[in-house]
Motif scaffolding. Structure first.
Motif, mmCIF file in Angstrom:
data_model
loop_
_atom_site.group_PDB
_atom_site.id
_atom_site.type_symbol
_atom_site.label_atom_id
_atom_site.label_comp_id
_atom_site.label_asym_id
_atom_site.label_seq_id
_atom_site.Cartn_x
_atom_site.Cartn_y
_atom_site.Cartn_z
ATOM 1 N N ARG A 32 33.565 29.072 19.687
ATOM 2 C CA ARG A 32 33.401 28.514 18.346
ATOM 3 C C ARG A 32 34.455 27.472 17.995
ATOM 4 O O ARG A 32 34.185 26.523 17.257
ATOM 5 C CB ARG A 32 33.443 29.644 17.303
ATOM 6 C CG ARG A 32 32.215 30.531 17.321
ATOM 7 C CD ARG A 32 32.376 31.697 16.379
ATOM 8 N NE ARG A 32 31.294 32.673 16.544
ATOM 9 C CZ ARG A 32 31.325 33.894 16.026
ATOM 10 N NH1 ARG A 32 32.361 34.275 15.318
ATOM 11 N NH2 ARG A 32 30.309 34.710 16.228
ATOM 12 N N GLY A 33 35.659 27.639 18.495
ATOM 13 C CA GLY A 33 36.739 26.741 18.126
ATOM 14 C C GLY A 33 36.780 25.445 18.906
ATOM 15 O O GLY A 33 37.675 24.619 18.674
ATOM 16 N N HIS A 34 35.812 25.235 19.784
ATOM 17 C CA HIS A 34 35.842 24.040 20.627
ATOM 18 C C HIS A 34 34.909 22.956 20.083
ATOM 19 O O HIS A 34 34.000 23.217 19.310
ATOM 20 C CB HIS A 34 35.492 24.421 22.058
ATOM 21 C CG HIS A 34 36.611 25.161 22.731
ATOM 22 N ND1 HIS A 34 37.609 24.532 23.427
ATOM 23 C CD2 HIS A 34 36.901 26.490 22.773
ATOM 24 C CE1 HIS A 34 38.466 25.434 23.882
ATOM 25 N NE2 HIS A 34 38.059 26.633 23.503
ATOM 26 N N GLY A 35 35.186 21.719 20.530
ATOM 27 C CA GLY A 35 34.544 20.552 19.947
ATOM 28 C C GLY A 35 33.069 20.426 20.233
ATOM 29 O O GLY A 35 32.544 20.958 21.217
ATOM 30 N N ASP A 36 32.399 19.674 19.357
ATOM 31 C CA ASP A 36 30.965 19.447 19.455
ATOM 32 C C ASP A 36 30.608 18.273 20.362
ATOM 33 O O ASP A 36 29.431 18.013 20.597
ATOM 34 C CB ASP A 36 30.374 19.186 18.063
ATOM 35 C CG ASP A 36 30.576 20.354 17.120
ATOM 36 O OD1 ASP A 36 30.803 21.481 17.604
ATOM 37 O OD2 ASP A 36 30.520 20.143 15.892
ATOM 38 N N VAL A 37 31.612 17.546 20.811
ATOM 39 C CA VAL A 37 31.408 16.423 21.721
ATOM 40 C C VAL A 37 32.252 16.674 22.967
ATOM 41 O O VAL A 37 33.419 17.066 22.862
ATOM 42 C CB VAL A 37 31.805 15.084 21.073
ATOM 43 C CG1 VAL A 37 31.658 13.941 22.079
ATOM 44 C CG2 VAL A 37 30.965 14.827 19.822
ATOM 45 N N PHE A 38 31.660 16.459 24.119
ATOM 46 C CA PHE A 38 32.363 16.752 25.370
ATOM 47 C C PHE A 38 32.560 15.483 26.188
ATOM 48 O O PHE A 38 31.626 14.703 26.373
ATOM 49 C CB PHE A 38 31.576 17.759 26.208
ATOM 50 C CG PHE A 38 32.190 18.026 27.558
ATOM 51 C CD1 PHE A 38 33.409 18.675 27.659
ATOM 52 C CD2 PHE A 38 31.548 17.611 28.721
ATOM 53 C CE1 PHE A 38 33.985 18.922 28.898
ATOM 54 C CE2 PHE A 38 32.117 17.846 29.964
ATOM 55 C CZ PHE A 38 33.343 18.506 30.056
ATOM 56 N N THR A 39 33.778 15.293 26.667
ATOM 57 C CA THR A 39 34.088 14.215 27.598
ATOM 58 C C THR A 39 34.738 14.829 28.832
ATOM 59 O O THR A 39 35.839 15.391 28.736
ATOM 60 C CB THR A 39 35.052 13.193 26.981
ATOM 61 O OG1 THR A 39 34.467 12.656 25.788
ATOM 62 C CG2 THR A 39 35.327 12.061 27.962
ATOM 63 N N PRO A 40 34.086 14.761 29.983
ATOM 64 C CA PRO A 40 34.662 15.391 31.182
ATOM 65 C C PRO A 40 35.891 14.645 31.660
ATOM 66 O O PRO A 40 36.004 13.427 31.498
ATOM 67 C CB PRO A 40 33.523 15.301 32.202
ATOM 68 C CG PRO A 40 32.700 14.141 31.757
ATOM 69 C CD PRO A 40 32.785 14.127 30.253
ATOM 70 N N TRP A 41 36.823 15.399 32.249
ATOM 71 C CA TRP A 41 38.020 14.777 32.808
ATOM 72 C C TRP A 41 37.662 13.805 33.923
ATOM 73 O O TRP A 41 38.324 12.782 34.099
ATOM 74 C CB TRP A 41 38.958 15.858 33.349
ATOM 75 C CG TRP A 41 39.628 16.648 32.264
ATOM 76 C CD1 TRP A 41 39.817 16.267 30.970
ATOM 77 C CD2 TRP A 41 40.199 17.954 32.402
ATOM 78 N NE1 TRP A 41 40.474 17.263 30.267
ATOM 79 C CE2 TRP A 41 40.726 18.303 31.121
ATOM 80 C CE3 TRP A 41 40.316 18.860 33.454
ATOM 81 C CZ2 TRP A 41 41.360 19.530 30.904
ATOM 82 C CZ3 TRP A 41 40.949 20.069 33.232
ATOM 83 C CH2 TRP A 41 41.467 20.396 31.967
ATOM 84 N N GLN A 42 36.622 14.141 34.668
ATOM 85 C CA GLN A 42 36.136 13.225 35.693
ATOM 86 C C GLN A 42 34.616 13.250 35.667
ATOM 87 O O GLN A 42 34.013 14.291 35.430
ATOM 88 C CB GLN A 42 36.651 13.610 37.083
ATOM 89 C CG GLN A 42 36.261 15.008 37.542
ATOM 90 C CD GLN A 42 36.980 15.399 38.828
ATOM 91 O OE1 GLN A 42 38.204 15.313 38.928
ATOM 92 N NE2 GLN A 42 36.216 15.842 39.821
#
Length: 266
Positions: free
Chosen positions: A152-162
């Protein structure tokens, strides 16, 4: 399709661009009751939160292996797509398979499958209640972290490290091994063979889906631009009415009068 998806995450992204508000995964539970409907935007939100949890808390990225000991469920769809969004490998295994999980960086399991996993001393273990609305585990006092509370505490948009590599391993299922790109290619080919087309609304029960695997019940509909009606422990007497209410156009592994059955000749 608006482009040519190369990984499972790309399949979801294409669906999100095409029809963000349309129902993508509708889940019924004829054993416990209840209906949950996720649009592409809602599923993508769960996927992003899951991927951020895995990446931020467990350093999951390309080269990582995430074991998934979950039944077919809408949350399982979010977990699978979350792992693939990180560019990692899904190890689909039974919780009781001693030794198979030794190389897994993280293990996600249904609450009722946690006890044998706890005995294996796994360093990173997440439990899922599989509550219809995504609530946390109840009555659990073991060492596993609660997926619902953590995510629940994590973001709604994801950007992978790679950026996920289509040539990297994507699925280990028994003796089957597929790359991330191979998952997409296999899903497209299976959709073609089954006769799935864009706009289809496919009804599948959890037993059929489990036997067929995630490429069939999840990725092939995504590749075709179709949506999914997933039914747990289906009551056969309810299926015709439900198919009508949900505007089902095709079934997988089920026969309902007046609706085409995928993979069967007319």
């Amino acid at each position: 399709m608006l482009d040519s998806p190369r990984t499972p995450a790309d399949l979801l992204a294409a669906t999100l661009r095409r029809a963000p508000a349309a129902p993508l995964l509708t889940s019924y539970d004829d054993l416990g009751g209840g209906r949950v409907e996720l649009s592409a935007a809602t599923l993508a939100n769960w996927v992003a939160k899951t991927a951020n949890l895995l990446q931020d808390e467990f350093d999951v990225t390309g080269g990582s292996t995430v074991a998934v000991a979950l039944p077919v469920h809408w949350q399982t769809a979010a977990v699978l797509l979350g792992v693939w969004s990180c560019g990692a490998t899904v190890l689909d295994t039974a919780a009781e398979d001693d030794g198979r999980l030794d190389d897994a960086d993280v293990v996600l399991a249904a609450q009722d499958r946690l006890p044998p996993l706890e005995e294996q001393g796994l360093p990173e273990l997440l439990g899922l209640s599989l509550h219809p609305l995504g609530m946390g585990m109840t009555g659990y006092t073991g060492p596993a972290r609660d997926f619902a509370l953590e995510v629940r505490g994590h973001g709604d948009v994801f950007t992978p490290w790679q950026r996920p590599d289509p040539a990297a391993p994507g699925l280990l299922l028994g003796g089957l091994e597929l790359t991330l790109g191979g998952l997409v290619d296999t899903a497209r080919e299976l959709a073609r063979r089954l006769g799935l087309v864009e706009g289809d609304r496919v009804l599948v029960d959890d037993r059929t889906a489990a036997e067929a695997g995630p490429v069939a019940w999840l990725l092939a509909p995504l590749a075709a631009g179709a949506s999914i009606v997933l039914v747990r422990s289906p009551d056969p007497s309810l299926l015709p009415g439900r198919a009508t209410a949900e505007r089902v156009t095709a079934t997988l592994g089920r026969t309902i009068d007046g609706i085409r059955e995928l993979g069967r000749s007319a």
